[in-house]
Design a protein around this motif. Structure first.
Motif, PDB file in Angstrom:
ATOM      1  N   GLN A  46       0.898  -0.736   0.495  1.00  0.00           N
ATOM      2  CA  GLN A  46      -0.087   0.064   0.069  1.00  0.00           C
ATOM      3  C   GLN A  46       0.946   1.605  -0.096  1.00  0.00           C
ATOM      4  O   GLN A  46       0.605   2.080  -0.727  1.00  0.00           O
ATOM      5  N   ASN A  47       1.975   1.102   0.835  1.00  0.00           N
ATOM      6  CA  ASN A  47       2.998   2.556   0.544  1.00  0.00           C
ATOM      7  C   ASN A  47       3.439   2.809  -0.080  1.00  0.00           C
ATOM      8  O   ASN A  47       3.633   3.464  -1.152  1.00  0.00           O
ATOM      9  N   LYS A  48       4.323   1.632  -1.001  1.00  0.00           N
ATOM     10  CA  LYS A  48       4.305   1.861  -2.557  1.00  0.00           C
ATOM     11  C   LYS A  48       3.227   2.489  -3.146  1.00  0.00           C
ATOM     12  O   LYS A  48       3.462   3.005  -4.013  1.00  0.00           O
ATOM     13  N   GLN A  49       2.245   2.136  -3.521  1.00  0.00           N
ATOM     14  CA  GLN A  49       1.098   2.342  -4.181  1.00  0.00           C
ATOM     15  C   GLN A  49       0.817   3.887  -4.505  1.00  0.00           C
ATOM     16  O   GLN A  49       0.988   4.323  -4.710  1.00  0.00           O
ATOM     17  N   ILE A  50       0.840   4.502  -2.463  1.00  0.00           N
ATOM     18  CA  ILE A  50       0.204   5.601  -2.312  1.00  0.00           C
ATOM     19  C   ILE A  50       1.939   6.421  -3.461  1.00  0.00           C
ATOM     20  O   ILE A  50       1.402   7.674  -3.731  1.00  0.00           O
ATOM     21  N   LEU A  51       2.944   6.181  -2.800  1.00  0.00           N
ATOM     22  CA  LEU A  51       4.361   6.254  -4.188  1.00  0.00           C
ATOM     23  C   LEU A  51       4.071   7.030  -5.013  1.00  0.00           C
ATOM     24  O   LEU A  51       4.129   8.025  -5.294  1.00  0.00           O
ATOM     25  N   ARG A  52       3.582   5.603  -5.793  1.00  0.00           N
ATOM     26  CA  ARG A  52       4.154   5.551  -7.261  1.00  0.00           C
ATOM     27  C   ARG A  52       2.339   6.570  -7.538  1.00  0.00           C
ATOM     28  O   ARG A  52       2.435   7.458  -8.528  1.00  0.00           O
ATOM     29  N   ASP A  53       1.475   6.812  -7.278  1.00  0.00           N
ATOM     30  CA  ASP A  53       0.165   7.849  -6.952  1.00  0.00           C
ATOM     31  C   ASP A  53       0.680   9.289  -7.175  1.00  0.00           C
ATOM     32  O   ASP A  53       0.569   9.771  -7.935  1.00  0.00           O
TER      33      ASP A  53
END
Length: 379
Positions: free
Chosen positions: A368-375
């Motif tokens: 989830q943290n990786k996805q938020i950073l990608r977004d």
């Protein structure tokens, strides 16, 4: 930076080492260490991390040695969490609920939740637990009902199994059937143990508190958490049961506030958090001060949901300064920074989340943290 390397420091000077670039499947192009500072000297972009806890970063081995006295308590705690997580993941198979019997105690043809003693004889766990409890009440040492062989302390073993189920629940995906099953097994183990450990008066309080903890932290059932918490608080108020310790009572109120937050009643949750924080600040009770992190994190989430982004940032900053390794500690701080248009700050916050938040457990939180950073990078 992905080459694995650990440098052991000679004993007895210390028992730690450094890792230069621990391979955690986090590409450098996604997360740069420019967003963090050396935990000893404060210089940016430290390229080494503590190989024991994987959560503290240093410029050099000399910096870590300088910081070791301050870092050691946290490092030991995080290392234990990491080892518990890895041990729980390594346990294979699922508990067998029923096998062919008979059980010599209840005389049933099928043995429920079977326990095999060192002598090889098998009994229902609950039957053997009650049998051992009666022997303890009579000041006798319980032994195998068949052959009088040695019998372990089943209450202790039951508590250990309950703890193991909790660890398995922690390492299962959120909202999964497996997570729910292990949490329910933990409840059953704790209830079986508590009825042998505590008097009737204490049992009601202790087993309800254990259930509240499991519903709040592992089953993610806020309605059930509120029901149990309210039942305990009402019983304590009416003196119908022995009161919880002040520490446990305070923790129960934190779970209650978190439950209100999860069902969307952020105003009520925020009121509880504010009262708890005021209590900590006014009483200066050292035993409750560690809960400042949970309270600040809860207030950060509530403030964000209520649209008070400045307050969310203030509380989020307090939370990560208290416990930056806790899963989810940075998330609402970053979302609040994004909401006010400070995308660069939000990117730095989520980069720190990936580097700091129990990164040895490549589970839902890390993804989830990786996805938020990608977004945020695509914003």
């Amino acid at each position: 930076d992905n080459s694995k390397m650990a440098m052991a420091d000679p004993k007895p000077k210390s028992d730690f080492n450094l890792a230069e670039g621990v391979d955690l499947d986090i590409p450098e192009e996604v997360v740069s260490r420019e967003c963090i500072n050396c935990d000893a000297c404060g210089i940016a972009s430290p390229q080494k991390c503590c190989a024991r806890c994987l959560s503290f970063y240093y410029c050099s081995k000399e910096c870590q040695i300088t910081h070791w006295k301050e870092h050691k308590p946290t490092c030991t705690t995080l290392k234990k969490l990491r080892e518990n997580s890895e041990a729980a993941q390594c346990v294979s198979g699922k508990p067998t609920d029923v096998i062919e019997g008979p059980c010599v105690i209840c005389l049933e043809d099928r043995v429920t939740n079977p326990v095999t003693l060192g002598c090889g004889h098998v009994f229902c766990f609950q039957c053997l637990l009650v049998y051992q409890g009666h022997a303890r009440d009579s000041s006798h040492e319980a032994s195998c009902p068949y052959c009088r062989g040695e019998m372990p302390d089943l209450v202790e073993k039951s508590m250990e199994r309950g703890t193991l189920y909790i660890r398995r629940a922690q390492n299962s995906a959120e909202q999964s059937v497996e997570r729910k099953r292990y949490a329910e097994l933990a409840i059953a183990e704790y209830e079986a143990s508590f009825c042998q450990i505590y008097s009737d008066e204490d049992y009601n309080t202790q087993h309800l508190y254990a259930k509240a903890m499991i519903f709040a932290e592992f089953l993610d059932e806020p309605e059930a958490t509120l029901d149990i918490a309210d039942e305990i608080l009402l019983a304590c108020k009416r003196n119908q049961t022995r009161k919880l310790s002040e520490d446990n009572l305070f923790q129960l109120k934190v779970w209650r506030a978190d439950a209100y937050s999860k069902i969307g009643e952020c105003c009520k949750a925020s009121e509880i958090y504010a009262a708890l924080r005021k209590h900590i600040m006014s009483h200066k009770d050292p035993s409750t001060r560690p809960l400042i992190f949970e309270i600040a994190l809860g207030q950060c989430k509530c403030s964000f949901e209520l649209g008070d982004y400045d307050m969310a940032i203030e509380n989020g900053t307090i939370a990560v300064s208290r416990c930056r390794d806790f899963p989810g500690a940075h998330r609402y701080l970053a979302l609040a920074q994004k909401a006010i248009g400070d995308i660069d700050a939000a990117k730095r916050t989520m980069s720190r989340a990936i580097l700091y938040e129990q990164k040895w457990n490549d589970g839902v939180n890390l993804q989830q943290n990786k996805q938020i950073l990608r977004d945020l990078r695509n914003h």
